[in-house]
Design a protein around this motif. Sequence first.
Motif, PDB file in Angstrom:
ATOM      1  N   CYS A 124      82.096  -6.294  49.677  1.00 17.15           N
ATOM      2  CA  CYS A 124      82.084  -7.708  50.063  1.00 17.15           C
ATOM      3  C   CYS A 124      81.090  -8.005  51.174  1.00 17.15           C
ATOM      4  O   CYS A 124      80.736  -9.166  51.394  1.00 17.15           O
ATOM      5  CB  CYS A 124      83.490  -8.157  50.469  1.00 17.15           C
ATOM      6  SG  CYS A 124      84.661  -8.208  49.097  1.00 17.15           S
ATOM      7  N   GLU A 125      80.645  -6.985  51.878  1.00 18.02           N
ATOM      8  CA  GLU A 125      79.627  -7.183  52.909  1.00 18.02           C
ATOM      9  C   GLU A 125      78.220  -7.086  52.334  1.00 18.02           C
ATOM     10  O   GLU A 125      77.250  -7.412  53.011  1.00 18.02           O
ATOM     11  CB  GLU A 125      79.806  -6.160  54.033  1.00 18.02           C
ATOM     12  CG  GLU A 125      81.077  -6.351  54.846  1.00 18.02           C
ATOM     13  CD  GLU A 125      81.206  -7.769  55.397  1.00 18.02           C
ATOM     14  OE1 GLU A 125      80.203  -8.296  55.932  1.00 18.02           O
ATOM     15  OE2 GLU A 125      82.294  -8.348  55.290  1.00 18.02           O
ATOM     16  N   ARG A 130      79.001  -8.553  46.505  1.00 18.90           N
ATOM     17  CA  ARG A 130      79.780  -9.795  46.417  1.00 18.90           C
ATOM     18  C   ARG A 130      79.634 -10.436  45.044  1.00 18.90           C
ATOM     19  O   ARG A 130      80.580 -11.049  44.537  1.00 18.90           O
ATOM     20  CB  ARG A 130      79.340 -10.785  47.499  1.00 18.90           C
ATOM     21  CG  ARG A 130      79.956 -10.533  48.857  1.00 18.90           C
ATOM     22  CD  ARG A 130      79.800 -11.733  49.766  1.00 18.90           C
ATOM     23  NE  ARG A 130      78.427 -12.083  50.025  1.00 18.90           N
ATOM     24  CZ  ARG A 130      77.661 -11.526  50.957  1.00 18.90           C
ATOM     25  NH1 ARG A 130      78.147 -10.554  51.700  1.00 18.90           N
ATOM     26  NH2 ARG A 130      76.420 -11.909  51.142  1.00 18.90           N
ATOM     27  N   TRP A 193      84.922 -14.734  57.517  1.00 16.48           N
ATOM     28  CA  TRP A 193      84.304 -15.222  56.282  1.00 16.48           C
ATOM     29  C   TRP A 193      84.223 -16.738  56.236  1.00 16.48           C
ATOM     30  O   TRP A 193      83.264 -17.287  55.706  1.00 16.48           O
ATOM     31  CB  TRP A 193      85.100 -14.717  55.075  1.00 16.48           C
ATOM     32  CG  TRP A 193      84.907 -13.270  54.773  1.00 16.48           C
ATOM     33  CD1 TRP A 193      84.107 -12.386  55.453  1.00 16.48           C
ATOM     34  CD2 TRP A 193      85.504 -12.523  53.715  1.00 16.48           C
ATOM     35  NE1 TRP A 193      84.173 -11.148  54.891  1.00 16.48           N
ATOM     36  CE2 TRP A 193      85.029 -11.193  53.819  1.00 16.48           C
ATOM     37  CE3 TRP A 193      86.401 -12.837  52.703  1.00 16.48           C
ATOM     38  CZ2 TRP A 193      85.418 -10.195  52.937  1.00 16.48           C
ATOM     39  CZ3 TRP A 193      86.786 -11.844  51.825  1.00 16.48           C
ATOM     40  CH2 TRP A 193      86.299 -10.539  51.935  1.00 16.48           C
ATOM     41  N   SER A 196      81.112 -17.922  57.777  1.00 14.02           N
ATOM     42  CA  SER A 196      79.898 -17.279  57.276  1.00 14.02           C
ATOM     43  C   SER A 196      79.456 -17.940  55.984  1.00 14.02           C
ATOM     44  O   SER A 196      80.201 -17.973  54.999  1.00 14.02           O
ATOM     45  CB  SER A 196      80.166 -15.785  57.032  1.00 14.02           C
ATOM     46  OG  SER A 196      79.138 -15.202  56.266  1.00 14.02           O
ATOM     47  N   HIS A 199      79.668 -15.601  52.931  1.00 12.32           N
ATOM     48  CA  HIS A 199      81.005 -15.142  52.547  1.00 12.32           C
ATOM     49  C   HIS A 199      81.960 -16.266  52.157  1.00 12.32           C
ATOM     50  O   HIS A 199      82.942 -16.020  51.456  1.00 12.32           O
ATOM     51  CB  HIS A 199      81.640 -14.353  53.702  1.00 12.32           C
ATOM     52  CG  HIS A 199      80.931 -13.072  54.032  1.00 12.32           C
ATOM     53  ND1 HIS A 199      79.866 -13.026  54.896  1.00 12.32           N
ATOM     54  CD2 HIS A 199      81.126 -11.797  53.616  1.00 12.32           C
ATOM     55  CE1 HIS A 199      79.431 -11.778  55.006  1.00 12.32           C
ATOM     56  NE2 HIS A 199      80.174 -11.017  54.235  1.00 12.32           N
ATOM     57  N   GLU A 271      75.487 -16.566  47.442  1.00 10.70           N
ATOM     58  CA  GLU A 271      75.006 -17.006  48.743  1.00 10.70           C
ATOM     59  C   GLU A 271      74.412 -18.396  48.668  1.00 10.70           C
ATOM     60  O   GLU A 271      74.232 -19.064  49.675  1.00 10.70           O
ATOM     61  CB  GLU A 271      73.979 -16.005  49.276  1.00 10.70           C
ATOM     62  CG  GLU A 271      74.627 -14.679  49.616  1.00 10.70           C
ATOM     63  CD  GLU A 271      73.722 -13.797  50.425  1.00 10.70           C
ATOM     64  OE1 GLU A 271      72.957 -14.328  51.239  1.00 10.70           O
ATOM     65  OE2 GLU A 271      73.794 -12.575  50.272  1.00 10.70           O
TER      66      GLU A 271
END
Length: 379
Positions: A124-125, A130, A193, A196, A199, A271
């Motif tokens: 997930c990072e 993701r 998250w 972010s 995220h 993203e």
Amino acid sequence: MREALAKLLDKSVVRHSIVHRALLDFLTHCDHTSRSDMIDQLKELLVEMLHTRDGSRVTLLCLWHGTPKVRKAIVKSFKPYVRKICVEENGHVVMMGVFDTVDDTVLVRKHILSEMALGLGELCESPVGRRVVLYLLSPRNRRHFSSQFLRNVLEPGDGNKHTKKPREVRHRELLEGVAEPLLSLARERASDWARSKPHSPLLLQIAASLPGAVAHIGAPLVELLAADFDPSDHFVVHPCGHWVVKRLLTSEEIGGGGEGGNGEEGGEGEEGGGEERENEDEKRGGSGEKETGGDEIEKTRSFAEMILEGVSEDNIRAWTNTNRGAFIVCSLLSSKVNGVREKTKTILEPALKTIRTGTLEGQKALWKDINSNNNKTNH
């Protein structure tokens, strides 16, 4: 040509990209019998190839046209390398292909999802990781994946003769394999998250796809909302944080939970998810910037109810003095969750004069919503 390529199927040779190109051309244009024979020879070598663009396409072709027995061999060969494959620029699309085509979800959960769960935080990072998690949560969702990517890379495998199980059934069975670790991770990292941009679409999709997720991620978000209000540095005015709160509240208005299932808007990956959606505040003349404790959680409790129970009335009234905060209160006032609208109106009563004379676009929108609600009540 098949005989010539067969001589190259050695681990030390098959890693070369020129071999991948030749295999892709062959599998694309050969007859059914030749393709089946080649796929049978390749099934345990694909893990050596999928790191290149052509190699990943060869692997997808083998998944689409391979028999259940061949698919089983392919999936089992991936197990030691699952987490590495998930973060590779080209290899990660193969995981999406596995989720799309392999009907044996017990096999996929045992050899793929169990490995993903062990490194879920790391995946997930990673921007690429993701994408794999998002696809597992909501396959073919055009909010996260561009139409061009889906059309050119994954949709050519639709309708293959060896995939029989309905997609929604396969999707549900796969989700069950990662729901618990994903919920735990989302609750642990929700505060970060939500602030972010890369995220936040993942956080919202978890809320949409996993039952009870809103309660898990809502609790830490309410803690942020309940903090002493500082108009210059509070979660309610954070460019990304306030957008996440509004999306969670708005989803309750239409009976959803965050991001929709298979949105039709084209995106270029997760993203870009926040960018492609027009910020609702901007549409209403706002700032122009884009905009979830305890071991046992009541899964039916809405996010709006959690906010009203966990945040002081003074704090909620203070939000109306900021543009973004006022728009969040608009979302509370528009809630269709039983009792939320009425309680919000009661909380706002001491601040009505300030809201009415406010010059911020959020305050103007809030005053309009208050009057609209009053008119509905009178009628």
